[in-house]
Design an enzyme around this catalytic site. Structure first.
Site, short mmCIF file in Angstrom:
data_model
loop_
_atom_site.label_atom_id
_atom_site.label_comp_id
_atom_site.label_asym_id
_atom_site.label_seq_id
_atom_site.Cartn_x
_atom_site.Cartn_y
_atom_site.Cartn_z
N LYS A 95 8.77 -76.10 -59.19
CA LYS A 95 9.80 -75.94 -58.15
C LYS A 95 11.17 -75.76 -58.80
CE LYS A 95 10.74 -80.91 -57.79
NZ LYS A 95 10.88 -82.07 -56.90
N TYR A 114 42.50 -80.35 -66.99
CA TYR A 114 43.09 -80.76 -65.72
C TYR A 114 43.22 -82.28 -65.60
CZ TYR A 114 42.09 -75.97 -64.23
OH TYR A 114 42.04 -74.60 -64.13
#
Length: 394
Positions: A45, A276
């Site tokens: 998956k 940042y």
């Protein structure tokens, strides 16, 4: 692998996830030995946990997996479109799921309750019985039929089976805390409910060929859960499901290596803010290396002081991960331009560095499953296939 081999011919050649299919085959064979005589379902998956659905499916089948497991019917249809015809189970559905395509393409369907009449209706229209696996919620509280409604579900399944609309192949469930071996009693209770559910299904005339409850941690720690079929997910990719054991302890080999090259190297003064928010300031004059991978590539933005292998030395990330890049403080003199120069090889995790996805998971407060499965398609995959069919140690 030499430096010349490091960068493949790819549209975005400065970042690459290398998928080692020899290690993938090794892991399948090791797991098969653990669980024999039970059959092995390889869970592919989510694009095979980020490793590549189709190439991974082909290798695990060649290495001896009997089944493929996916979440979505759409994933199973991709396998069929690629010519992969092995038994495949898809188990998570929502209104609008194309059950007709699933029946037409011989895809087994997990059933928790509400889906059953829709699947039976499609099978009746197509004149082809649907193959289903009934799912019992043994305590995880997600998908699956609760025990209080189980009798009604198996009675309905038996009625549809008598009408020739379905064939019940198995019963399955999912364990909640098998990755915490000290919580043995919780696993015992789920297993008790599971055996009760199988017995009730058989009492109502359903032939249950495959009992399936073991996930990767249960495969490795609870042989009593192996039964007829096991679902191996994270373990086949060479990742440990346990907090206190690494993949090497389990005899598994990492399949994905995430690599890039240094994109910049520059001198900065003491007190330089990095990225940042200025969450990091340099403690002395130093050089900063720029790594061209960021959260758009799947690197967790929340990761702090994550290990980064550069040209044979392990450093730590500093400051906030940005969309396309993050920074490493080399802690060297600003005059030193040799260490980690532009173009130097970088590995975040993989075989060369000895770092694992678990190291990055620890830095980001998550699990190794998430680290590999979130690596985005902006990072090209390079599949290498040395000696896949030559045995475990090939």
């Amino acid at each position: 692998m030499s430096s010349a081999e490091f960068i493949p011919e790819a549209p975005d050649g400065h970042r690459i996830a290398v998928i080692n299919h020899a290690n993938l085959a090794h892991n399948i064979r090791v797991i098969k030995d653990w669980v024999a005589p039970a059959q092995l379902m390889a869970v592919v998956k989510a694009d095979a946990y980020g490793h590549g659905l189709i190439p991974v499916a082909r290798t695990v089948l060649e290495a001896g997996a009997s089944w493929l497991g996916v979440v979505l019917v759409e994933e199973a249809l991709q396998l069929r479109a690629a010519g992969i015809t092995s038994p495949t189970l898809a188990w998570l559905h929502a209104p609008g799921t194309d059950f007709a395509q699933a029946v037409e393409h011989n895809i087994d369907l997990g059933v928790s309750g509400w889906e059953l009449p829709y699947i039976a209706s499609v099978a009746e229209q197509m004149g082809t019985p649907a193959k289903i696996h009934l799912k019992i919620d043994t305590g995880l509280g997600r998908n699956g039929c609760v025990p209080e409604q189980w009798e009604d579900l198996v009675k309905t399944a038996a009625r549809y089976q008598q009408q020739g609309l379905i064939r019940t192949v198995g019963v399955f469930s999912h364990l909640a805390v098998a990755d915490e071996p000290e919580r043995e009693e919780d696993v015992d209770e789920q297993l008790r409910v599971f055996h009760w559910a199988v017995e009730r299904a058989r009492t109502h005339g359903l032939t249950i060929d495959l009992r399936n409850i073991a996930n990767s941690p249960a495969i490795l720690s609870r042989p009593d859960t192996h039964l007829d079929l096991v679902r191996a997910g994270v373990a086949i990719y060479g990742l440990s499901p346990f907090a206190d054991r690494c993949a090497e302890d389990l005899g598994l080999r990492p399949v994905m290596s995430l690599r890039t090259r240094v994109a910049n190297n520059k001198p900065v003064p003491k007190g330089q803010g990095v990225s940042y928010g200025y969450l990091y300031h340099t403690s002395a004059p130093t050089r900063l290396a720029l790594i061209p991978l960021g959260y758009a590539d799947g690197i967790p933005r929340i990761a702090r002081e994550a290990p980064v292998w550069i040209d044979g030395t392990i450093y730590r990330s500093c400051g906030r991960v940005a969309m396309d890049q993050f920074v490493v403080d080399l802690h060297i003199s600003p005059e030193d331009t040799v260490t980690a120069p532009v173009g130097a090889e970088v590995e975040l995790f993989g075989e060369r560095s000895g770092l694992s996805a678990a190291h990055w998971a620890q830095s980001a407060g998550t699990i190794n499953y998430e680290i590999v499965s979130r690596i985005s398609q902006r990072v090209p995959r390079q599949h290498i296939y040395p000696h896949v069919s030559e045995g475990i140690d090939g």
